[in-house]
Design an enzyme around this catalytic site. Sequence first.
Site, mmCIF file in Angstrom:
data_model
loop_
_atom_site.group_PDB
_atom_site.id
_atom_site.type_symbol
_atom_site.label_atom_id
_atom_site.label_comp_id
_atom_site.label_asym_id
_atom_site.label_seq_id
_atom_site.Cartn_x
_atom_site.Cartn_y
_atom_site.Cartn_z
ATOM 1 N N GLY A 102 0.863 -1.171 0.000
ATOM 2 C CA GLY A 102 0.000 0.000 0.000
ATOM 3 C C GLY A 102 0.901 1.224 0.000
ATOM 4 O O GLY A 102 2.134 1.113 -0.053
ATOM 5 N N LYS A 125 5.584 11.314 -2.867
ATOM 6 C CA LYS A 125 6.594 10.294 -2.585
ATOM 7 C C LYS A 125 7.550 10.908 -1.566
ATOM 8 O O LYS A 125 8.082 11.998 -1.794
ATOM 9 C CB LYS A 125 7.330 9.916 -3.874
ATOM 10 C CG LYS A 125 8.212 8.673 -3.779
ATOM 11 C CD LYS A 125 8.755 8.332 -5.167
ATOM 12 C CE LYS A 125 9.572 7.058 -5.162
ATOM 13 N NZ LYS A 125 10.055 6.718 -6.526
ATOM 14 N N ASP A 272 1.560 -3.609 -8.635
ATOM 15 C CA ASP A 272 1.232 -2.407 -7.863
ATOM 16 C C ASP A 272 1.816 -1.152 -8.500
ATOM 17 O O ASP A 272 1.514 -0.041 -8.055
ATOM 18 C CB ASP A 272 1.711 -2.542 -6.417
ATOM 19 C CG ASP A 272 3.185 -2.843 -6.306
ATOM 20 O OD1 ASP A 272 3.595 -3.927 -6.749
ATOM 21 O OD2 ASP A 272 3.952 -2.013 -5.782
ATOM 22 N N ASN A 273 2.627 -1.312 -9.541
ATOM 23 C CA ASN A 273 3.160 -0.175 -10.297
ATOM 24 C C ASN A 273 2.470 0.002 -11.645
ATOM 25 O O ASN A 273 2.971 0.735 -12.492
ATOM 26 C CB ASN A 273 4.666 -0.348 -10.531
ATOM 27 C CG ASN A 273 5.489 -0.045 -9.302
ATOM 28 O OD1 ASN A 273 5.022 0.630 -8.385
ATOM 29 N ND2 ASN A 273 6.703 -0.545 -9.254
#
Length: 475
Positions: A102, A125, A272-273
């Site tokens: 997550g 980020k 997840d990317n």
Amino acid sequence: MSKPVQHPPANPGTASPPYRPDPAIAVLADWLGDSVAAADFPETQLRWRNDRAAASVGLGGLTDPEWIAHFGRFQPLPGNLPRPLALRYHGHQFRVYNPDIGDGRGFLFAQLRDGSDRLMDLGTKGSGTTPHSRSGDGRLTLKGAVREILATEMLEALGVHTSKTFSVIETGEALWRGDEPSPTRSAVMVRLSHSHIRIGTFQRLLALEQADEMAALIDYCLTQFPGPPAPADAPGRDEPAIRLMHNVVERMADLAASYMVAGFVHGVLNTDNMNVTGESFDYGPWRWLPAWEPGFTAAYFDHAGLYAFGRQPEALHWNCGQLAVALRLHADTAPLVAALERFGPLYMAAVARRWCWRLGVVPQGVEADTQLVAACEAAMRENRAQPDAFFFAHRGARGGATGALGEALAAYQPVADTHPYWEDPAPQSLLIEEVEAIWDAIAQADDWTLLQSKVAALRRMGAAHGAAPKPAGHA
């Protein structure tokens, strides 16, 4: 104190769109993410302000103090999300399923409309820990932020659908990392993206058997990120899950092709990317090819070469397969497989289309253009050519090629190139040696001029190329 890198809007002299907040994700927020707060950083020194991207979403007029307040201290933008949202998702990481991931060092900060009425996300980020941080510190190195600036600027110039590095603010912390000299400088980055919904977002809902939530997410994606209709003969073409599957397959096939034509290696193509809009994002161990080598890898930890340059189409196809598995919660297998089987032909058509665009020749059709691609690849392998140099040398079928390559190029009509970039003595590229030199100037002398100059040069190259061609039927 050095000045932040700043750039003019994309179209000087034309009106920028107004700021239009639209936190559409709020209807999903209760189960899609966790409300979090940003870290309280000891410093907030503005290092990168992407005024071109800011102008596209009506934020170009912010003063530097306002910019820092929103993108360093994360004061909410007017009419937007009241608190950041750390998104929940699972994913296959190097094809090993991991439910324990997550947003661990980022969050969704705001949503807003651009001048084309697309819903855009501002995500972070390095903004601090979240419930998904595990043992991580939630931070980002300044070097990592600089590398992301370079990656996104080069990719955009080469026609890849990519997130934009929107803001970088140095935060005054000393970070320890095992893969670069430590302690090292810290930063918080904001990216402008067309969605942060991942294939891994759907995988999580499947794992939890949350059928109602998945139905709502499918509807959200089809509403906010519409695509062309599925082919007329596609089974189940009007079912929401099938429509979404066709859209994602088309987008991922084009993304895979864009990586290959750019000579780019992402390095970490985990589910997840994978953004369902087909937009590339999250740049870690990326590289551009020093020579046309299908086995070239970007990540030092990719020991098996799973995400090597030549295996990237396979990786994106496999990831689409994982979306199909997840969507079985709402659709039968056969129509999902039928959508997945379109990936190969769509990919080949996208490579041919994009190859001719970068080579500066008028396409002749997928069959003929695929033969041209094969001749070019063979010549690059034989000569160990660096792709940027190859495309530049043979732009518009010039360059005095002989043999099979010369014969293939001779059949093609050049496009009209009027930009002075094509008269430069050498093309722009972004090999690791230059990346390290740009970072060394910042690390050793706080000198940002090499980065500024490189971004200007890459944007000039992008202007020379013009917009990349889109698949038929796409606006």
